[in-house]
Each structure stands twice: as structure tokens, then as C-alpha cells.
Motif scaffolding. Sequence first.
Motif, mmCIF file in Angstrom:
data_model
loop_
_atom_site.group_PDB
_atom_site.id
_atom_site.type_symbol
_atom_site.label_atom_id
_atom_site.label_comp_id
_atom_site.label_asym_id
_atom_site.label_seq_id
_atom_site.Cartn_x
_atom_site.Cartn_y
_atom_site.Cartn_z
ATOM 1 N N PRO A 84 0.821 -1.209 0.000
ATOM 2 C CA PRO A 84 0.000 0.000 0.000
ATOM 3 C C PRO A 84 0.857 1.263 0.000
ATOM 4 N N VAL A 85 0.713 2.064 -1.037
ATOM 5 C CA VAL A 85 1.432 3.334 -1.106
ATOM 6 C C VAL A 85 0.699 4.242 -2.086
ATOM 7 N N LEU A 86 0.635 5.515 -1.766
ATOM 8 C CA LEU A 86 -0.123 6.529 -2.502
ATOM 9 C C LEU A 86 -1.624 6.281 -2.331
ATOM 10 N N ASP A 87 -2.411 7.242 -2.758
ATOM 11 C CA ASP A 87 -3.867 7.069 -2.711
ATOM 12 C C ASP A 87 -4.502 7.816 -3.870
ATOM 13 N N LEU A 88 -5.712 7.429 -4.164
ATOM 14 C CA LEU A 88 -6.472 8.047 -5.240
ATOM 15 C C LEU A 88 -7.889 8.274 -4.735
ATOM 16 N N LEU A 89 -8.321 9.518 -4.758
ATOM 17 C CA LEU A 89 -9.638 9.895 -4.252
ATOM 18 C C LEU A 89 -9.825 9.469 -2.796
ATOM 19 N N GLY A 90 -8.755 9.557 -2.035
ATOM 20 C CA GLY A 90 -8.831 9.232 -0.612
ATOM 21 C C GLY A 90 -8.724 7.758 -0.292
ATOM 22 N N SER A 91 -8.640 6.912 -1.302
ATOM 23 C CA SER A 91 -8.527 5.463 -1.075
ATOM 24 C C SER A 91 -7.092 5.016 -1.336
ATOM 25 N N PRO A 92 -6.526 4.225 -0.413
ATOM 26 C CA PRO A 92 -5.135 3.768 -0.607
ATOM 27 C C PRO A 92 -5.023 2.839 -1.804
ATOM 28 N N LEU A 93 -3.903 2.931 -2.503
ATOM 29 C CA LEU A 93 -3.638 2.053 -3.638
ATOM 30 C C LEU A 93 -2.729 0.917 -3.193
ATOM 31 N N ARG A 94 -3.128 -0.299 -3.519
ATOM 32 C CA ARG A 94 -2.327 -1.479 -3.182
ATOM 33 C C ARG A 94 -1.770 -2.068 -4.481
ATOM 34 N N THR A 138 7.146 -5.085 -18.092
ATOM 35 C CA THR A 138 6.999 -5.194 -16.650
ATOM 36 C C THR A 138 6.041 -4.105 -16.206
ATOM 37 N N SER A 139 5.265 -4.368 -15.161
ATOM 38 C CA SER A 139 4.274 -3.387 -14.731
ATOM 39 C C SER A 139 3.901 -3.591 -13.276
ATOM 40 N N VAL A 140 3.256 -2.566 -12.719
ATOM 41 C CA VAL A 140 2.620 -2.661 -11.415
ATOM 42 C C VAL A 140 1.173 -2.201 -11.578
ATOM 43 N N ARG A 141 0.254 -2.855 -10.877
ATOM 44 C CA ARG A 141 -1.175 -2.556 -10.988
ATOM 45 C C ARG A 141 -1.789 -2.397 -9.593
ATOM 46 N N ALA A 142 -2.878 -1.653 -9.547
ATOM 47 C CA ALA A 142 -3.589 -1.457 -8.280
ATOM 48 C C ALA A 142 -5.082 -1.294 -8.547
ATOM 49 N N PRO A 143 -5.930 -1.951 -7.739
ATOM 50 C CA PRO A 143 -7.381 -1.741 -7.877
ATOM 51 C C PRO A 143 -7.739 -0.314 -7.469
ATOM 52 N N ILE A 144 -8.755 0.244 -8.097
ATOM 53 C CA ILE A 144 -9.204 1.597 -7.752
ATOM 54 C C ILE A 144 -10.730 1.621 -7.626
ATOM 55 N N GLU A 145 -11.206 2.608 -6.896
ATOM 56 C CA GLU A 145 -12.637 2.870 -6.860
ATOM 57 C C GLU A 145 -13.033 3.512 -8.188
ATOM 58 N N ALA A 146 -14.262 3.282 -8.593
ATOM 59 C CA ALA A 146 -14.722 3.844 -9.862
ATOM 60 C C ALA A 146 -14.584 5.361 -9.857
#
Length: 284
Positions: A84-94, A138-146
Amino acid sequence: MRILSLVLTLFLVCQSKNSKLLVAASPLNTAATPNNNSKNTPIFDLFRRFLPKKGLIEQQEEGMGQAVRVMKYDRAANVANAIPVLDLLGSPLRWHRLDDGVMGGRSETLHTIEQGEDGAGAGLHFTGTINTDGGGFTSVRAPIEALSKETTGIKLKLRGDGKTYKLLLSSGKSSGSPFSRAPSWQVDIPTEKKEFCDGDAAFQETTISFDTLKPSFGPRSPSKEEASKYKFDPTEMTEIGIMLSLLLSDGSPNPKETFGEGIFPFSLFVKLIEPITVSPSESN
């Protein structure tokens, strides 16, 4: 066929050790052939017709090695070990890694939480090694809220290495794959290598408008006619990603000047991911 190959192999090994004896004993040999030219004997020519072409065994071994790497690649474990690092719209990005190991490649992805040089909070350090032998991404991915309908783009603050990366947005785990009905959406992120800058001066700010995103199905980019059938909808996006690939967002090759060649390291530090929105009145 295997027995015949074994017999032929043993025969040729023996011939290389004692070619004079074999040439003399061969019923096909009508004229003695000098030992230093034994590979041109009629008996050798006969058996050579049944031998596999040069490189076939090596190709088979490489194919099996690639298959083994595919079977060993544990995508579920990568997701389980997300950081978990950084956030988007107040939700943490994993963030979890996804690289060409999923198709048997040899690239390696490392991603860590790293404190910014200016001490202003932690960021995502996306690094590792690209190996273009059998792969190349190579990549990194994180789920996000809509995202909301009013979201028109993404703002990034990052420190790069001069390579061209890509921002990815997709609507699910299978979107963007060669067999998916839904594309992933990509845009190139050229980075600057600021070798003699410290602190905030080492970072660049990049603003990405959703209008510039291109649909993609893995390594395949749709034609203009096919691409026109798809429309980007921020409310359907459930995953964000950052990628370094041998292909740019339009499917063309990423030049070696902004990608690399062979086996090489890469490094991208992401300090900020922020949505760009407009008010409902401005969007109408």
C-alpha cells in the motif's frame, strides 16, 4: 523414432572416435576416405538425413523452459503481497506486480515504498530488470474505486530515467488481454532523466487527458476502425497501472533510446497520482 535417433547418435559418436575403423567396415564405403575428412563419408551422409536440424533440440528445451516459467508464475501470490502506497480519491492504492513472467518471460519487477528525497512523504518506486529474450514488459497494478463522470484526466508527479513508460486503466482482470472483449486503455509517459537535480527539482509533473488514451488488447492494438467502436468511460475503470514495455501505446516499437535493448535496469519513482475533475456545470 527415438530408438533410431539413439542408434544414430551412438554411431556418430563412435565414428568421431574411430572413423578409420567405421569407414573400413562400412559396406557403403567403396573408397577409403582420409580421417580428417570423415564427415564427407557416404555412411555419414546417409545417417545425417535422419538427424534433427541444428538448433531444434535447443528450441525444444527453450520452449519447455518457457512453459515451466508460465506454470510457476503465481499471479495470485503477487496480488496477495501487494504493497500500500499513494492514494487516489482518498482510497489507498495497493500495488502488485505483473510482468512478462506470466507468458514465460524473464523480466523482473521490484516495487517498494520509498521515502521521497525531499522528505515530503512516501512514494512508489517501480524498478527492476527488463529481459527482451522471450518477453519485454513489466508493470505494477492497483485496484481503484470507480472514477466519477467528471474525471477528465490524471496528474502524475514522478522522477524518471529517460525511458517512456505507459499509464494503464482497465475495467477488470481480463480486460486488455488478447482474448478479451474489453480493451485496456493506455497512454505513453515520456520521462526525463535529471541527473544533477535534487529535491523537488528532480521531479516532473505530467498531466494526462483521458482524450489521449488508446484502446489496447495486450500486444495487439486495434485498427482505427476497430478502435472507434470503443469509448472510454471513467466510471467503468477498476484498475490503474504503470508499465514499461517494448511497445508504445499505439502498438509501435518503443525505441531503444527510450526503452533499452537486451537486458537492462529501469527505475521510476512516483510521488503523486491525482485525478483531474471538472464541475458538472463545466462538463455539460
